[in-house]
Design a protein around this motif. Structure first.
Motif, PDB file in Angstrom:
ATOM      1  N   VAL A 118       3.601  19.369  -3.820  1.00 21.56           N
ATOM      2  CA  VAL A 118       2.598  18.282  -3.707  1.00 21.56           C
ATOM      3  C   VAL A 118       3.022  17.138  -4.436  1.00 21.56           C
ATOM      4  O   VAL A 118       3.654  16.954  -5.490  1.00 21.56           O
ATOM      5  N   GLN A 119       3.391  15.910  -3.799  1.00 19.07           N
ATOM      6  CA  GLN A 119       3.955  14.808  -4.062  1.00 19.07           C
ATOM      7  C   GLN A 119       3.101  14.097  -5.118  1.00 19.07           C
ATOM      8  O   GLN A 119       1.928  14.020  -4.984  1.00 19.07           O
ATOM      9  N   THR A 120       3.700  13.612  -6.380  1.00 21.62           N
ATOM     10  CA  THR A 120       2.797  12.933  -7.113  1.00 21.62           C
ATOM     11  C   THR A 120       3.390  11.700  -7.391  1.00 21.62           C
ATOM     12  O   THR A 120       4.803  11.258  -7.530  1.00 21.62           O
ATOM     13  N   LEU A 121       2.642  10.622  -7.831  1.00 21.94           N
ATOM     14  CA  LEU A 121       3.079   9.328  -8.595  1.00 21.94           C
ATOM     15  C   LEU A 121       2.378   9.190  -9.887  1.00 21.94           C
ATOM     16  O   LEU A 121       1.358   9.559 -10.245  1.00 21.94           O
ATOM     17  N   GLU A 155      13.240  15.312 -10.507  1.00 23.44           N
ATOM     18  CA  GLU A 155      14.069  16.241  -9.653  1.00 23.44           C
ATOM     19  C   GLU A 155      13.412  17.306  -8.509  1.00 23.44           C
ATOM     20  O   GLU A 155      13.724  17.431  -7.553  1.00 23.44           O
ATOM     21  N   ARG A 156      12.129  17.496  -8.731  1.00 24.20           N
ATOM     22  CA  ARG A 156      11.131  17.766  -7.913  1.00 24.20           C
ATOM     23  C   ARG A 156      10.705  16.882  -6.989  1.00 24.20           C
ATOM     24  O   ARG A 156       9.521  17.370  -6.277  1.00 24.20           O
ATOM     25  N   GLY A 157      10.696  15.669  -7.053  1.00 24.16           N
ATOM     26  CA  GLY A 157      10.295  14.732  -6.251  1.00 24.16           C
ATOM     27  C   GLY A 157       9.168  13.832  -6.836  1.00 24.16           C
ATOM     28  O   GLY A 157       8.700  12.982  -5.917  1.00 24.16           O
ATOM     29  N   ALA A 158       8.698  14.065  -8.098  1.00 24.25           N
ATOM     30  CA  ALA A 158       7.820  13.224  -8.456  1.00 24.25           C
ATOM     31  C   ALA A 158       8.341  11.822  -8.765  1.00 24.25           C
ATOM     32  O   ALA A 158       9.386  11.700  -9.024  1.00 24.25           O
ATOM     33  N   ASP A 211       0.894  -1.196  -0.054  1.00 23.83           N
ATOM     34  CA  ASP A 211       0.135  -0.117  -0.026  1.00 23.83           C
ATOM     35  C   ASP A 211       0.956   1.561   0.103  1.00 23.83           C
ATOM     36  O   ASP A 211       1.768   1.297   0.511  1.00 23.83           O
ATOM     37  N   GLN A 212       0.332   2.227  -0.726  1.00 26.55           N
ATOM     38  CA  GLN A 212       1.245   3.290  -0.996  1.00 26.55           C
ATOM     39  C   GLN A 212       0.228   4.544  -0.750  1.00 26.55           C
ATOM     40  O   GLN A 212      -0.807   4.694  -1.116  1.00 26.55           O
ATOM     41  N   ARG A 213       0.685   5.736   0.005  1.00 24.53           N
ATOM     42  CA  ARG A 213      -0.182   6.749   0.082  1.00 24.53           C
ATOM     43  C   ARG A 213       0.648   8.026  -0.689  1.00 24.53           C
ATOM     44  O   ARG A 213       1.779   8.336  -0.358  1.00 24.53           O
ATOM     45  N   VAL A 214      -0.313   8.704  -1.498  1.00 23.28           N
ATOM     46  CA  VAL A 214       0.146   9.884  -2.117  1.00 23.28           C
ATOM     47  C   VAL A 214      -0.778  10.910  -2.267  1.00 23.28           C
ATOM     48  O   VAL A 214      -1.904  10.359  -2.559  1.00 23.28           O
ATOM     49  N   PRO A 215      -0.634  12.157  -2.434  1.00 21.29           N
ATOM     50  CA  PRO A 215      -1.488  13.146  -2.585  1.00 21.29           C
ATOM     51  C   PRO A 215      -2.232  13.013  -3.803  1.00 21.29           C
ATOM     52  O   PRO A 215      -3.424  13.247  -4.110  1.00 21.29           O
ATOM     53  N   VAL A 216      -1.335  12.996  -4.958  1.00 23.09           N
ATOM     54  CA  VAL A 216      -2.000  13.052  -6.469  1.00 23.09           C
ATOM     55  C   VAL A 216      -1.383  11.697  -7.042  1.00 23.09           C
ATOM     56  O   VAL A 216      -0.086  11.534  -7.313  1.00 23.09           O
ATOM     57  N   LEU A 217      -2.372  10.961  -7.764  1.00 19.77           N
ATOM     58  CA  LEU A 217      -1.755   9.888  -8.581  1.00 19.77           C
ATOM     59  C   LEU A 217      -2.183  10.315  -9.901  1.00 19.77           C
ATOM     60  O   LEU A 217      -3.366  10.925 -10.283  1.00 19.77           O
ATOM     61  N   ILE A 218      -1.168  10.210 -10.871  1.00 21.66           N
ATOM     62  CA  ILE A 218      -1.362  10.647 -12.354  1.00 21.66           C
ATOM     63  C   ILE A 218      -1.325   9.449 -13.339  1.00 21.66           C
ATOM     64  O   ILE A 218      -0.448   8.841 -13.155  1.00 21.66           O
ATOM     65  N   ALA A 219      -2.541   9.104 -13.935  1.00 19.38           N
ATOM     66  CA  ALA A 219      -2.396   7.970 -14.788  1.00 19.38           C
ATOM     67  C   ALA A 219      -2.011   8.641 -16.154  1.00 19.38           C
ATOM     68  O   ALA A 219      -2.999   9.263 -17.039  1.00 19.38           O
ATOM     69  N   GLY A 220      -0.954   8.164 -16.734  1.00 20.39           N
ATOM     70  CA  GLY A 220      -0.332   8.515 -18.159  1.00 20.39           C
ATOM     71  C   GLY A 220       0.810   9.529 -17.971  1.00 20.39           C
ATOM     72  O   GLY A 220       1.078  10.453 -17.234  1.00 20.39           O
TER      73      GLY A 220
END
Length: 539
Positions: free
Chosen positions: A29-32, A130-133, A3-12
């Motif tokens: 804002v951290q993104t995956l 580099e920005r953490g994504a 399980d992972q917690r992330v503020p924003v998940l981006i599909a694509g």
């Protein structure tokens, strides 16, 4: 299963998905990002990047990096027509050069040519990381559910992601959009199915070192469009095909390319071959709960005009600061409703404008008085107006006026009206000469020449715990007050996406109260605004 917690998940993880990651990560804002392909696509799709897009990348400190991978078209020919490349007249002047020079007056951003999409991705991908994504290729969003607390997604590796929001940047055949059962409207498939051939060949003996964006080829052996990728060794040839796209073997593609070049002996390496077809469609919704559609998932625009990619990046830019403001607690969740309210009408207009150009592409490229008249008769907006002249109407803008004062001159459209992009002016600042756009950071910004407004804005921002920058601009340095339609004691409130949210032509009796009301409305802070209003007004 993890399980992972992330503020924003981006599909694509294409250009728009990466842009969203850059913009969100820049806002803290951290993104995956999950992308089904094994890595960035080597096949360019779009090649044109607008000044408006470059302004957004400039704000992220990426202008120089994008410029470094762009193809110089300052002395280029733009769009040319010929029987073969070898028979092209490369001594002709570029009729678009004068128009490009005039655009320099309305934007601080440098766009000296084309930037093929895979080259732009080569900047965005490392910038996002580099920005953490976190960007994970070969990973598919298999399924997701959402409720009041967030989005729960299952990925192809079996891991589960818990996110506050999901951004669908998964293309024209978006599986996220399909899972949400969001319908699309529009003309659908347009024109003939096409084959895009990416190839390598040294064509400098035929170009003499001059560049062009596209060359329309028409001879008995091949009719198609030759597109510059790097201006020397990488190119694309688009040709019509049947629906299946079969038969385009390496040998057949090589023969077509040689026929387009006009030299049956030129050495050609076919890199990749992709079938495609122009399409025009618009999602009926850009948002469903905590899920947002951006780019081709929200709208697919025919390639004429280079509107599709740029509109998608603008989607991400509009959405990123709003999600960040809500996550960081300085805006109410009602702000998120303004994303669809603002971007869907812009996408609808952009799609309409692209389709209107299809019968006569000269309406997009040319600048003669005859073409200007033809544009007006056909209802076609000049390209810079499409790219940067849109005006938002939503709860995040106060006093918008959607009527454009000009369909041709972008400098007249960018007049300081709320809902429009802040006009560019060079101003003196303690850090040196800067564009007004450069004064806008990742927070709200107040621009004024008046001490009273500056003091009121700082007090209100502090009391409401809202990140807000205040820049007092000396009137002796610039005509900027006239450019935004205010007097010397007026002020404008600018959003992080460079859009004017509100303006006051003069300073009212109580500027603090006016500022409280404006911030409360723009940021959907009804309760917070009421809670703090009394404290400030009672001072």
């Amino acid at each position: 299963m993890t399980d992972q917690r992330v503020p924003v998940l981006i599909a694509g993880g294409g250009t728009v998905g990466l842009a969203a990651a850059v913009f969100l990560s820049g806002c803290g804002v951290q993104t995956l990002v999950v992308e089904t392909q094994r890595g960035p696509s080597p096949h360019p799709r779009a090649t044109g990047i607008s000044r408006r897009t470059m302004e957004m990348l400039r704000a992220e400190g990426l202008e120089a990096a994008v410029d470094a991978v762009s193809i110089d078209m300052v002395a280029g020919l733009g769009k040319v027509y010929a029987r073969t490349l070898a028979e092209t007249d490369f001594t002709a002047p570029n009729p678009a050069a004068a128009a490009a020079a005039r655009l320099d007056e309305t934007s601080p951003a440098l766009v000296r040519g084309t930037c093929p999409q895979h080259r732009l991705d080569s900047v965005l991908l490392p910038a996002a990381r580099e920005r953490g994504a976190v960007v994970r290729h070969s990973t598919r969003l298999e399924s997701f559910t959402q409720n009041d607390s967030g989005v729960h997604a299952v990925l192809s590796d079996g891991s589960v992601v818990h996110a506050d929001y999901l951004i669908a940047a998964d293309g024209a055949r978006s599986e996220v959009r399909g899972a949400l059962d969001i319908a699309v409207s529009g003309p659908g498939p347009l024109g003939t199915p096409m084959i895009s051939m990416l190839f390598r060949a040294d064509l400098t003996p035929y170009t003499g070192g001059r560049t062009f964006a596209t060359c329309t080829i028409d001879n008995p052996e091949v009719a198609g469009l030759l597109v510059t990728v790097d201006g020397a060794n990488e190119w694309i040839l688009h040709v019509p095909s049947d629906d299946s796209g079969e038969g385009f073997t390496a040998a057949h593609c090589t023969a077509l390319i040689r026929a387009a070049v006009g030299d049956s002996t030129v050495e050609v390496e076919v890199v990749s071959v992709l079938p495609w077809r122009p399409r025009g469609q618009l999602a009926e919704q850009f948002r469903a709960g905590r899920v947002f559609l951006v780019g081709d998932a929200a709208h697919t625009v025919p390639p004429l005009g280079a509107f599709g990619l740029n509109t998608g990046v603008a989607d991400a830019h509009n959405l990123a600061w709003k999600i960040a403001a809500v996550i960081h607690g300085w805006a109410g969740t009602g702000l998120l409703a303004s994303y669809e309210d603002e971007r869907r009408p812009v996408a609808a207009t952009t799609l309409e404008q692209a389709v209107l150009r299809l019968p006569d592409p000269r309406l997009h490229w040319e600048t003669s008085p005859e073409i200007v008249a033809a544009r007006q008769e056909a209802g076609v907006l000049n390209a810079p107006v499409v790219h940067a002249g849109y005006r938002y109407e939503s709860s995040a803008v106060i006093g918008s006026n959607p009527e454009l004062p000009s369909t041709e001159d972008i400098s007249l459209v960018l007049d300081g009206t709320p809902g429009s992009r802040l006009p560019h002016r060079w101003v003196h600042h303690h850090e040196g000469r800067m564009s007004t756009l450069d004064l806008v950071g990742r927070e709200l910004t107040v621009l004024t020449a008046d001490d009273g407004w500056a003091q009121a804005a700082r007090e209100v921002a502090h009391a409401l715990s809202i990140p807000l920058s205040v820049h007092r601009i000396a009137l002796v340095d610039t005509d900027w007050t006239g450019s935004v339609g205010i007097h010397a004691d007026g002020a404008v409130l600018v959003r992080p996406d460079h859009v004017i949210a509100w303006r006051m032509i003069d300073r009212p009796t109580d500027p603090r109260a006016a500022m409280i009301d404006a911030l409360g409305e723009v940021l959907s802070l009804e309760r917070a605004e009421n809670r703090f209003a009394g404290r400030i007004r009672g001072r």
